[in-house]
Enzyme design. Structure first.
Site, PDB file in Angstrom:
ATOM      1  N   THR B 138      32.129  63.752  19.018  1.00 57.75           N
ATOM      2  CA  THR B 138      31.826  65.255  18.493  1.00 57.75           C
ATOM      3  C   THR B 138      30.445  65.296  18.112  1.00 57.75           C
ATOM      4  O   THR B 138      29.957  64.667  17.338  1.00 57.75           O
ATOM      5  CB  THR B 138      32.867  65.560  17.540  1.00 57.75           C
ATOM      6  OG1 THR B 138      34.333  65.078  17.557  1.00 57.75           O
ATOM      7  CG2 THR B 138      33.014  67.012  17.239  1.00 57.75           C
ATOM      8  N   GLU B 421      41.018  65.492  17.585  1.00 65.03           N
ATOM      9  CA  GLU B 421      41.678  65.038  18.987  1.00 65.03           C
ATOM     10  C   GLU B 421      42.038  66.349  19.838  1.00 65.03           C
ATOM     11  O   GLU B 421      42.812  66.234  20.451  1.00 65.03           O
ATOM     12  CB  GLU B 421      42.855  64.201  18.774  1.00 65.03           C
ATOM     13  CG  GLU B 421      42.652  62.814  18.007  1.00 65.03           C
ATOM     14  CD  GLU B 421      41.461  62.163  18.539  1.00 65.03           C
ATOM     15  OE1 GLU B 421      41.343  62.114  19.655  1.00 65.03           O
ATOM     16  OE2 GLU B 421      40.884  61.454  17.605  1.00 65.03           O
TER      17      GLU B 421
END
Lengths: 625, 659
Positions: B138, B421
């Site tokens: 990320t 996730e």
């Protein structure tokens, strides 16, 4: 506002980086300063004090809240003139800092269940206060843990061997000067909570603690020196304060939700993600239908609650004027309405704040987004000042009562007057809503009728189910309990109707055409979205048809696209200052990422380049393995 | 002794709690093992969580590191291994409050994505903790949408190195756990460039801190991202890379490789890069999402039989709050959901183990189905569980807000699961894409994966129920769910088709249907969950008592779903208005039935008091005593607050009178 924001005395480190103890200390520091500055500037108007305070503490709780919000007002309304002479000025000058100790560890919303006792001893003309069980320990009052030296304690009054119910007593708890607890008093902080870090919510246990007879608040009920009890004139009057505080929560719901919407909508205009069209740059996430569907109904809700909050405030002013003239006729409906609206708006706002946080993706979870803070500060309002389910059932009690009046041929007035139509329909043997297929989904006024029909049908269904349970020869309480899920649904439908109605009514008051147009869109979105989320209620009895529901869903999506260009302007209108918003994601200038990085660098874990844990734990382990 | 209010609840259990626990664990041997592991961990004071609620971020982080290191020692002592059967129970006992969880993801990603040579080099170093890893995917400006990542890895043929850069602020890696303070290495996902050509996102092993003194390596800027709603014990971090050079061998190259001359080679499916994530997603469902809901139910239900409030009947003592219908309506549906999700999770694991074997054998056919499954269920289950935990929190009145209730930290923790996730909305849309594909295939008569064959089924247009008892028939409600799932999917598919035929571009048409697509994906997952619950109950024929109560829970789960989504079932008249009243009546009746077994049903989850870490949820029900004693240990009560001397004293002592 500018007065506070530009005052260097009120500056401090970002609260997110402080421990609980430091946050408490900062809050106390600011409260002390605030009191002095208020007097320095000569600010005395309650409205101005409210704004000043809300900017000093940026909408957060503070340890003197209960002193200012409950202790002083209770003295004003329930103390005799002699008691006011003794306590009010010292309290005004903060030599006495007080709190309001009602809730006990084992007892909350059900006041009659409180266990603390105050037994009158005519020999010494004193009350003896006791917390006889663990469950009777006072628990939760704000400012009690560390700050206060006095408390107004609610206890069951015993005199001449009889229990006279709950009464209020002024109890000194800490030594003036040393601030140490007095003998017979055990007092402390209840430990960390979900938010409210700056508030020292406390516990209080009393063991044969004696206070003079004159410390019972005796403007209404009295105990005479020989122990004779004199009853108060009316107990309905105590409703007033409750109604007032609950009506404030409706406004709080609007504000908390508006803040969360401001943050989420501004951030969604700054954040880019994925692709809508192959080959084009990543679009603003606010361009995704799913994102609009999450946020715009909440924006509409924030506006709706804003108008409802204003309405309740005005109504309270009007009705309390009537009460002072001795007219109590509107009090029951107002009481029922505020209870339900308090629950409805706080539940909805609570869920909405969460939705806003989730709509901000991972960064919403960081404290720098400000939304976690809004959430934890707001969410207890679902519980305090009356647990929401209990509130909904109070409203239901009023609705059922009104329904029964209509059934027995009387007419009812006010917001429940739609129940009058039910009796008319019973004469023409026709199902409640069978006639209402004429709903026009583009017209707010027509949607009000649809909501009205839904409320009527759910009130009727709950009342009938209640009657059916009663016919099974169950006790009244048992029957009520077995119908309570239906009753809550009825109350929710009633409140929902009231809100749609008030929002719609507001539209005609707006003279500016452009403004009216955009507010009409929001009002429609609020009403239609509510239908699309509760289609079952509207379909089941034929208020709307399948085809109309499909149109409603379609129209909601069209409205999303219509509102999209105005979305940021609509949150800018809430006019929250960046400092008040306390959010990196929601900054007015939209410079989100640079400022997140700057913010993170200040994190306590980053104080040193290599964290001490490395030398203490990591290095020895690597050497050993 | 046990609080009599709680003890009486246990005397009337309609089934054996012990046998249900065994069933949940999957056998008596596992129950024994779990209890042994949990006991060994909880007996060790280093792992105590008693002071957790009082600690600062720095203290929590330090405790987590201390625990992680002590755990290594403990595991060697006990002969436990990372891939042994004990490991899940260790995680359960620690409640995730331990450092180096991302270190495990680091190891896992190397074992899945690395060549044999890379595995041989890195895995021993990592398992021996000679380095500490993290997993950096990320970025500040990019989350679930992997293709949008901005970090670059440019291959330099002359030095045989990759040059890594985070070219602007939004490209900075942001959020990876263990990276802020602990990690020495991390797997970085970056856009691979060779000779000016972009080959998409690939994984690289990058060293970020010195193995000698833990200082940052040249070109690296890294630190902690600051306080969050929870996970104070994890040093979620940021990472900036400026011309950081790593050898060619540091690109994980089991499936893709850049050869010395810059030739790019691909073996097998590109999708494998997402596989690590899919496995994480599946393991997450049970540990991070379902267990917290079970804990929250345990706390709230036990507390609700100890707490008394108001009177149900005049003259009686105040009633247990669980005897109120409204309280049952809050707590029993989440309880039923916890069981439903436990069983669907077992089903997913089976599906997944099979898929994992296939992929090891380089067979990728089941990947799309697995991916769609794990995405949709992660989203649906986490949304339900978050809502359930929040209901539990608010069902405990004021005390629920005390951290000592344990509920706020369960809530803030599970809260995060809707994002990490994969953001839930995006995940549901991925499932929807798969479903639409299958639906189109089914309509054209092409074969579709076994889990979605129902899409091709032709079923009656009306629900056959005639009275409220009919809705206690699994066939009746399962078919209602199936019908609704098909209807929502087919109407969305039709709308999509219409839009495209009317000339709207494909992607725009998709965006205009996303709200409906999300709804359709949820309905699919809900249907599969109900169906799986029904099948699980059927298989319990040797456990009559348990089968009966599980049947009640299954009915409740199914009817609650219909009751709370009434409009969807009423919409095309599959269920009529009169039938909906029957659903409601049956649903409310079930609350009263399950109420009697509520406490035994949460006892069967078999959480120790220490793992609940809650003043309200203890097995013995001495709620108030514990709350009082625990609060007195709060640091705020141990020392005199500096605030008094600094501010309160001057305030109280009349400094004000000068004004």
């Amino acid at each position: 506002e500018a007065l506070v924001i530009n005052d260097p005395d009120f500056q401090h480190e970002d609260l997110n980086f402080l421990s609980r103890s430091q946050r408490y200390e900062q809050a106390i520091r600011k409260s002390s300063l605030m009191v002095m500055k208020l007097r320095e500037y000569g600010i005395a108007d309650p409205e101005e004090i409210y704004w000043f305070k809300s900017f000093v503490h940026r909408g957060r709780p503070e340890p003197l809240d209960l002193h200012l919000g409950m202790f002083l007002p209770t003295l004003l309304t329930q103390a005799t003139p002699e008691q006011q002479d003794r306590f009010f000025m010292p309290a005004w000058n903060l030599e006495i800092i007080g709190t309001y100790a009602q809730t006990e560890m084992g007892h909350g919303t059900h006041l009659r269940g409180l266990e603390t006792t105050a037994t009158y001893d005519p020999a010494t003309q004193e009350f003896i206060l006791n917390s006889p069980t663990v469950t009777s320990i006072k628990w939760w009052p704000g400012g009690l843990g560390k700050t206060s030296n006095h408390a107004i304690v609610l206890a069951q009054l015993y005199t001449q061997g009889q229990c006279k119910g709950l009464h209020a007593f002024i109890v000194p708890i800490r030594q003036l000067g040393t601030h140490e607890p007095l003998p017979g008093i055990t007092v402390g902080d209840i430990g960390p909570k979900f938010g409210y870090d700056e508030m020292d919510n406390g516990y209080l246990k009393m063991d044969n603690f004696r206070i003079p007879r004159e410390n019972m608040l005796m403007k209404y009920a009295q105990v005479e020196p020989d122990g004779t009890y004199v009853k108060p004139l009316s107990d309905k009057l105590t409703y007033g304060t409750m109604v007032f505080i609950r009506s404030l929560i409706v406004g709080d719901s609007a504000r908390a939700l508006s803040r969360a919407c401001t943050i989420a909508i501004r951030y969604s205009a700054v954040r880019h993600q994925s692709e809508l069209k192959p080959g084009e740059p990543e679009p603003q996430i606010l361009d995704y239908q799913t994102q609009q569907y999450k946020l715009f109904p909440l924006l509409a809700t924030a506006y709706a609650f804003h108008f409802v909050g204003a309405y309740i405030k005005d109504t309270y002013r009007r009705v309390s004027g009537d009460i002072n003239e001795g007219d109590l006729s509107e009090l029951p409906e107002l009481h029922a309405l505020t209870a339900g609206l308090k629950a409805f708006t706080s539940w909805t706002a609570n869920a909405g704040i969460e939705e806003c946080r989730m709509a901000c993706g991972g960064h919403g979870y960081s404290r720098c987004s400000g939304i976690p803070d809004i959430y934890v500060t707001f969410t207890p309002s679902c519980t305090y000042e009356g647990e929401n389910t209990v509130m909904m059932l109070q409203t239901a009690r009023f609705l059922v009562k009104s329904y029964n009046q209509v059934s027995s041929g009387q007419r009812v007035a006010g917001m429940v007057s739609y129940l009058n139509d039910l009796s008319r329909q019973r004469i023409q043997p026709q199902h409640v809503a069978a006639r209402a297929v004429t709903v026009r989904i583009n017209d707010p006024v027509s949607l009000v009728e649809a909501y009205k029909a839904r409320a009527a049908r759910l009130v009727e269904a709950a009342a009938k189910n209640l009657q059916a349970e009663l016919n099974h020869r169950k006790s009244k309480e048992d029957a009520w309990n077995r119908t309570s899920v239906d009753l809550v649904r009825a109350s929710e439908a009633h409140c929902h109707y009231v809100i749609v109605k008030l929002f719609t009514a507001k539209l005609s008051e707006i003279s500016n055409a452009a403004l009216r147009a955009v507010m009409t869109e929001l009002c429609l979105l609020y009403a239609l979205y509510g239908i699309s989320k509760n289609t079952g209620d509207f379909l089941q009895v034929g208020i709307l048809t399948d085809a109309q529901i499909t149109q409603v869903n379609q129209h909601v999506k069209e409205l999303l696209a219509i509102i999209r260009p105005n979305a940021v302007a609509l949150v800018d209108s809430f006019d929250f200052h960046d400092i008040h918003l306390g959010s990196v994601l929601g900054r007015y200038d939209g410079n989100v990422y640079e400022n997140m990085f700057e913010w993170a660098k200040k994190s306590p874990l980053n104080k040193t380049e290599v964290h001490e844990s490395f030398h203490k734990h990591l290095k020895p382990m690597q050497a050993k393995l | 002794g046990v609080n009599p209010d709680l003890a009486s609840e246990r005397q009337t259990a309609s089934f054996s709690v012990g046998r249900l626990t065994t069933l949940l664990d999957g056998g008596a041997e596992r129950t024994r093992l779990r209890r042994a592991v949990v006991e060994a961990i909880e007996r060790d004071p280093v792992f105590s969580r008693e002071n957790e609620y009082f600690q600062s971020q720095n203290e929590r982080y330090e405790a987590a590191v201390r625990k992680a290191i002590h755990l290594q020692k403990k595991m060697r002592e006990m002969g436990w291994t990372e891939d042994g059967p004990e490991f899940t129970y260790i995680c359960r006992a620690l409640s995730g409050d331990v450092a180096f969880l991302l270190h495990r993801v680091f190891i896992r990603s190397i074992s899945v994505l690395g060549s044999d040579k890379q595995v041989a080099k890195w895995i021993p170093l990592a398992t021996e903790y000679q380095l500490i890893g993290s997993y950096a995917q990320t970025e500040l400006g990019h989350g679930t949408y992997l293709q949008g990542l901005e970090t670059t890895a440019v291959f330099d043929t002359t030095t045989q190195e990759f040059i890594l850069n985070t070219p602007k602020i939004s490209a900075m890696k942001w959020w990876p756990g263990d990276m802020g303070r602990s990690a020495t290495h991390t797997v970085v996902f970056a856009q691979l460039y060779v000779r000016g050509k972009c080959y998409g996102v690939h994984p690289f092993i990058v060293q970020i801190r010195s193995l000698q003194d833990h200082s940052l390596c040249p070109g690296i800027t890294a630190g902690d991202i600051g306080p969050k709603m929870n996970f104070e014990h994890v040093d979620n971090g940021y990472l900036m890379l400026q011309n950081v050079r790593i050898p060619r061998e540091n690109m994980l190259n089991k499936f893709c490789e850049v050869q010395p001359d810059g030739t790019y080679i691909r073996r097998g499916s590109q999708k494998i890069n997402y596989f690590t994530m899919t496995t994480v997603r599946v393991s997450l469902i049970s540990d991070e999402v379902i267990l917290p809901l079970m804990k929250a139910c345990t706390i709230a239900i036990r507390y609700s039989v100890v707490r008394r409030q108001s009177k149900l009947n005049p003259g009686e003592e105040e009633a247990k709050i669980l005897d109120y219908q409204t309280q049952q309506e809050k707590l029993l549906p989440p309880l039923a959901a916890a069981y439903a999700f436990h069983f669907i999770n077992n089903y997913l694991h089976k599906l997944f183990d099979r898929g994992y074997k296939e992929i090891q054998g380089r067979k990728f056919d089941s990947l799309p189905e697995l991916h769609a499954f794990s995405s949709g269920f992660k989203a649906m289950v986490s949304q339900h569980c978050i809502a359930g935990v929040e209901i539990c929190l608010r069902a405990c009145g004021g005390h629920g807000y005390s951290l000592l209730s344990g509920l706020p930290s369960l809530y803030t923790k599970i809260f995060a699961s809707c994002i990490y996730e994969g953001e839930n909305t995006i995940l549901l849309l991925q499932t929807a894409r798969f479903l639409i594909k299958c639906f189109t295939a089914a309509s054209a008569g092409r074969p579709i994966p076994p889990s979605v064959t129902y899409l091709a089924a032709v079923k009656p247009r009306k629900c056959p129920a005639k009275e409220k008892l009919d809705f206690l028939s699994p066939d009746v409600y399962t078919e209602a769910y199936q019908h609704t799932a098909i209807r929502l999917l087919s109407s969305t598919a039709a709308k999509l088709q219409d839009l495209i035929q009317s000339g709207v571009e494909k992607h725009e048409a998709w965006n205009q249907c996303t709200v409906q697509l999300v709804q359709a994906a949820k309905a699919h997952c809900h249907y599969i969950t109900v169906k799986n619950f029904v099948e699980t109950v059927e298989k319990l024929e040797n456990e009559a008592g348990i089968q009966k109560i599980m049947k009640h829970l299954c009915d409740l789960f199914a009817l609650h779903g219909i009751f709370s989504n009434a409009g969807v079932f009423l919409h095309d008249g599959y269920i009529s208005g009169a039938q909906m009243d029957m659903v409601t009546a049956s649903y409310l009746d079930l609350l009263g039935v399950i109420r009697k077994d509520a406490v035994p049903l949460v006892d069967a989850f078999d959480f120790t008091d220490k793992s609940l870490n809650s003043a309200l949820g203890n097995f013995d029900g001495h709620v108030y005593q514990r709350l009082y004693e625990w609060a007195q240990k709060s640091p705020t009560n141990k020392q005199m607050s500096p605030a008094y001397v600094r501010y309160l004293q001057p305030l109280l002592h009349n400094k004000l009178s000068k004004l």
